[in-house]
Write a protein that holds these residues in place. Structure first.
Motif, PDB file in Angstrom:
ATOM      1  N   TYR A  71       0.838  -1.195   0.000  1.00 48.84           N
ATOM      2  CA  TYR A  71       0.000   0.000   0.000  1.00 48.84           C
ATOM      3  C   TYR A  71       0.877   1.251   0.000  1.00 48.84           C
ATOM      4  O   TYR A  71       2.006   1.248   0.501  1.00 48.84           O
ATOM      5  CB  TYR A  71      -0.874   0.069   1.254  1.00 48.84           C
TER       6      TYR A  71
ATOM      7  N   PRO B 158      -4.519   4.314   3.450  1.00 51.34           N
ATOM      8  CA  PRO B 158      -3.696   3.508   2.539  1.00 51.34           C
ATOM      9  C   PRO B 158      -4.414   3.234   1.220  1.00 51.34           C
ATOM     10  O   PRO B 158      -5.629   3.048   1.188  1.00 51.34           O
ATOM     11  CB  PRO B 158      -3.496   2.208   3.329  1.00 51.34           C
TER      12      PRO B 158
ATOM     13  N   LEU C  67      -4.109   0.679  -2.173  1.00 52.01           N
ATOM     14  CA  LEU C  67      -3.475  -0.553  -2.631  1.00 52.01           C
ATOM     15  C   LEU C  67      -2.663  -0.324  -3.902  1.00 52.01           C
ATOM     16  O   LEU C  67      -3.135   0.277  -4.865  1.00 52.01           O
ATOM     17  CB  LEU C  67      -4.540  -1.615  -2.898  1.00 52.01           C
TER      18      LEU C  67
ATOM     19  N   ALA D 102      -8.883 -12.876   3.706  1.00 56.15           N
ATOM     20  CA  ALA D 102      -8.259 -11.694   3.109  1.00 56.15           C
ATOM     21  C   ALA D 102      -8.800 -10.399   3.690  1.00 56.15           C
ATOM     22  O   ALA D 102      -8.197  -9.355   3.525  1.00 56.15           O
ATOM     23  CB  ALA D 102      -8.445 -11.715   1.597  1.00 56.15           C
ATOM     24  N   HIS D 103      -9.954 -10.464   4.343  1.00 53.42           N
ATOM     25  CA  HIS D 103     -10.489  -9.249   4.944  1.00 53.42           C
ATOM     26  C   HIS D 103      -9.682  -8.824   6.164  1.00 53.42           C
ATOM     27  O   HIS D 103      -9.731  -7.659   6.559  1.00 53.42           O
ATOM     28  CB  HIS D 103     -11.932  -9.464   5.369  1.00 53.42           C
TER      29      HIS D 103
ATOM     30  N   GLN E 253      -6.401  -8.043   7.380  1.00 52.76           N
ATOM     31  CA  GLN E 253      -5.040  -7.762   6.954  1.00 52.76           C
ATOM     32  C   GLN E 253      -4.224  -7.208   8.121  1.00 52.76           C
ATOM     33  O   GLN E 253      -4.710  -6.377   8.887  1.00 52.76           O
ATOM     34  CB  GLN E 253      -5.053  -6.768   5.797  1.00 52.76           C
TER      35      GLN E 253
ATOM     36  N   ASP F  40     -19.264  -5.764   1.494  1.00 47.78           N
ATOM     37  CA  ASP F  40     -19.894  -6.667   2.463  1.00 47.78           C
ATOM     38  C   ASP F  40     -19.056  -6.874   3.713  1.00 47.78           C
ATOM     39  O   ASP F  40     -19.285  -7.817   4.483  1.00 47.78           O
ATOM     40  CB  ASP F  40     -20.208  -8.017   1.799  1.00 47.78           C
ATOM     41  N   TYR F  41     -18.095  -6.016   3.907  1.00 52.91           N
ATOM     42  CA  TYR F  41     -17.254  -6.130   5.101  1.00 52.91           C
ATOM     43  C   TYR F  41     -16.743  -4.747   5.433  1.00 52.91           C
ATOM     44  O   TYR F  41     -16.258  -4.039   4.543  1.00 52.91           O
ATOM     45  CB  TYR F  41     -16.094  -7.085   4.830  1.00 52.91           C
TER      46      TYR F  41
ATOM     47  N   TYR G  96      -9.740   0.475  11.379  1.00 53.73           N
ATOM     48  CA  TYR G  96      -8.333   0.321  11.713  1.00 53.73           C
ATOM     49  C   TYR G  96      -7.894   1.499  12.574  1.00 53.73           C
ATOM     50  O   TYR G  96      -8.359   2.621  12.414  1.00 53.73           O
ATOM     51  CB  TYR G  96      -7.475   0.260  10.440  1.00 53.73           C
TER      52      TYR G  96
ATOM     53  N   LEU H 137      -6.052  -3.689  12.768  1.00 48.98           N
ATOM     54  CA  LEU H 137      -7.480  -3.982  12.764  1.00 48.98           C
ATOM     55  C   LEU H 137      -8.036  -3.863  14.181  1.00 48.98           C
ATOM     56  O   LEU H 137      -7.525  -4.477  15.112  1.00 48.98           O
ATOM     57  CB  LEU H 137      -7.728  -5.387  12.211  1.00 48.98           C
TER      58      LEU H 137
ATOM     59  N   ARG I 125     -20.180  -7.035   9.461  1.00 50.58           N
ATOM     60  CA  ARG I 125     -20.786  -7.381   8.179  1.00 50.58           C
ATOM     61  C   ARG I 125     -22.203  -6.805   8.153  1.00 50.58           C
ATOM     62  O   ARG I 125     -22.803  -6.596   9.209  1.00 50.58           O
ATOM     63  CB  ARG I 125     -20.792  -8.898   7.995  1.00 50.58           C
TER      64      ARG I 125
ATOM     65  N   SER J 237     -14.826  -3.506   1.953  1.00 49.85           N
ATOM     66  CA  SER J 237     -14.384  -4.400   0.881  1.00 49.85           C
ATOM     67  C   SER J 237     -15.531  -5.321   0.493  1.00 49.85           C
ATOM     68  O   SER J 237     -16.530  -5.438   1.211  1.00 49.85           O
ATOM     69  CB  SER J 237     -13.174  -5.234   1.312  1.00 49.85           C
ATOM     70  N   SER J 238     -15.370  -5.940  -0.642  1.00 46.22           N
ATOM     71  CA  SER J 238     -16.343  -6.916  -1.089  1.00 46.22           C
ATOM     72  C   SER J 238     -15.639  -8.241  -1.303  1.00 46.22           C
ATOM     73  O   SER J 238     -14.449  -8.282  -1.593  1.00 46.22           O
ATOM     74  CB  SER J 238     -17.026  -6.461  -2.380  1.00 46.22           C
ATOM     75  N   GLY J 239     -16.397  -9.316  -1.162  1.00 47.22           N
ATOM     76  CA  GLY J 239     -15.795 -10.642  -1.289  1.00 47.22           C
ATOM     77  C   GLY J 239     -15.916 -11.235  -2.665  1.00 47.22           C
ATOM     78  O   GLY J 239     -15.572 -12.387  -2.881  1.00 47.22           O
TER      79      GLY J 239
ATOM     80  N   SER K 269     -12.155  -7.670  -5.552  1.00 45.40           N
ATOM     81  CA  SER K 269     -12.595  -8.362  -4.349  1.00 45.40           C
ATOM     82  C   SER K 269     -11.453  -8.434  -3.346  1.00 45.40           C
ATOM     83  O   SER K 269     -10.299  -8.568  -3.711  1.00 45.40           O
ATOM     84  CB  SER K 269     -13.075  -9.762  -4.698  1.00 45.40           C
ATOM     85  N   TYR K 270     -11.836  -8.307  -2.094  1.00 48.16           N
ATOM     86  CA  TYR K 270     -10.912  -8.316  -0.963  1.00 48.16           C
ATOM     87  C   TYR K 270     -10.002  -7.098  -0.940  1.00 48.16           C
ATOM     88  O   TYR K 270      -9.101  -7.025  -0.137  1.00 48.16           O
ATOM     89  CB  TYR K 270     -10.080  -9.595  -0.933  1.00 48.16           C
ATOM     90  N   GLN K 271     -10.219  -6.157  -1.825  1.00 49.47           N
ATOM     91  CA  GLN K 271      -9.444  -4.927  -1.782  1.00 49.47           C
ATOM     92  C   GLN K 271     -10.086  -4.008  -0.761  1.00 49.47           C
ATOM     93  O   GLN K 271     -11.261  -3.671  -0.872  1.00 49.47           O
ATOM     94  CB  GLN K 271      -9.414  -4.257  -3.143  1.00 49.47           C
ATOM     95  N   LEU K 272      -9.320  -3.616   0.231  1.00 51.53           N
ATOM     96  CA  LEU K 272      -9.825  -2.691   1.233  1.00 51.53           C
ATOM     97  C   LEU K 272      -9.780  -1.269   0.685  1.00 51.53           C
ATOM     98  O   LEU K 272      -8.728  -0.816   0.238  1.00 51.53           O
ATOM     99  CB  LEU K 272      -8.988  -2.778   2.508  1.00 51.53           C
TER     100      LEU K 272
ATOM    101  N   PHE L 257     -10.125   2.466   1.898  1.00 57.17           N
ATOM    102  CA  PHE L 257     -10.053   3.184   3.159  1.00 57.17           C
ATOM    103  C   PHE L 257     -10.650   4.583   3.045  1.00 57.17           C
ATOM    104  O   PHE L 257     -10.579   5.226   1.993  1.00 57.17           O
ATOM    105  CB  PHE L 257      -8.598   3.325   3.609  1.00 57.17           C
ATOM    106  N   GLY L 258     -11.215   5.058   4.167  1.00 55.99           N
ATOM    107  CA  GLY L 258     -11.543   6.466   4.278  1.00 55.99           C
ATOM    108  C   GLY L 258     -10.272   7.264   4.500  1.00 55.99           C
ATOM    109  O   GLY L 258      -9.181   6.695   4.618  1.00 55.99           O
TER     110      GLY L 258
END
Lengths: 114, 115
Positions: free
Chosen positions: A35, A43, A45, A100-101, A103, B31-32, B36, B46, B51, B93-95, B100-103, B105-106
């Motif tokens: 990141y 961050p 990606l 993967a959620h 991290q 969905d997630y 942080y 984290l 969810r 993020s979404s699954g 997918s699985y990319q966070l 961030f605000g």
């Protein structure tokens, strides 16, 4: 359990010089992320690896940035040549396959390009 | 395009008070929703996550409230302590699907808890 290790922690280089960052993920984590974090921002990606395969590098500026993850463990992120706008914190994170959620981030490398 | 909007940018709370940070998202595929916590010189850690099938999740002094219809979620820190002073990031993020699985961030909220 050791966390994500990154080195160096700080790096100051002149523009147009190359620079490399190293990351050692948490043992057993097969997913690794790089990141970019600018001051006052969240961050963003750059690239995601599943084992040794880069599965998402759509946001990596490929003209000057490159990354590798040999043997699916450690990873190196390189910038060549560096530009003033590359000054930021480069974070590495890792996660378990299937989780993967969740991290886990390393402390980052703060890069200053002068 | 900022997909997760976070407010306020900074927050000052007295010790013992309640800290509230808000986030709104646009992508209904998310969905997630994790939060942080980042201390200076450290990477984000984290803190708590939720969810969309639940409206609230509580872990100790930290609570996430989630409003699916409004596409908003918030972090509440009860009995805020000086040790809570840090920057807090909401993420989503979404699954499945692209990214997918990319966070995402605000931009973060810098919380200062004063004695």
């Amino acid at each position: 359990e050791a966390g994500v290790v990154q080195s160096p922690r700080y790096k100051i280089i002149e523009k147009k010089q190359p620079v490399a960052f190293w990351c050692n993920p948490i043992s057993g984590h097969n997913t690794l992320y790089w990141y970019l974090q600018n001051l006052g921002q969240g961050p963003e990606l750059l690239i995601r690896y599943e084992n040794e395969e880069a599965v998402d590098d759509s946001q990596l500026p490929k003209d000057r940035f490159s990354a590798e993850r040999l043997k699916g463990v450690d990873s190196t992120l390189k910038i060549q040549p560096a530009e003033l706008g590359d000054s930021a914190v480069y974070l590495c994170a890792s996660s378990l396959g299937g989780r993967a959620h969740e991290q886990y981030f390393g402390p980052g490398t703060r890069l200053t390009v002068t | 395009q900022q997909q997760v909007k976070q407010s306020p940018q900074s927050l000052i709370v007295q010790k013992g008070g309640i800290s509230i940070i808000n986030c709104a998202y646009e992508n209904t595929a998310f969905d997630y929703f994790p939060w942080y916590q980042q201390f200076p010189g450290k990477g984000p850690a984290l803190l708590i996550a939720i969810r969309p099938d639940v409206s609230e999740k509580k872990e100790g002094r930290f609570t996430i409230s989630f409003n699916k219809s409004a596409k908003q979620f918030s972090l509440h820190i009860m009995d805020s302590q000086p040790g809570d002073s840090a920057t807090y990031f909401c993420a989503a993020s979404s699954g499945s699907g692209a990214g997918s699985y990319q966070l995402t961030f605000g931009k973060g909220t810098k919380l200062s808890v004063i004695p």
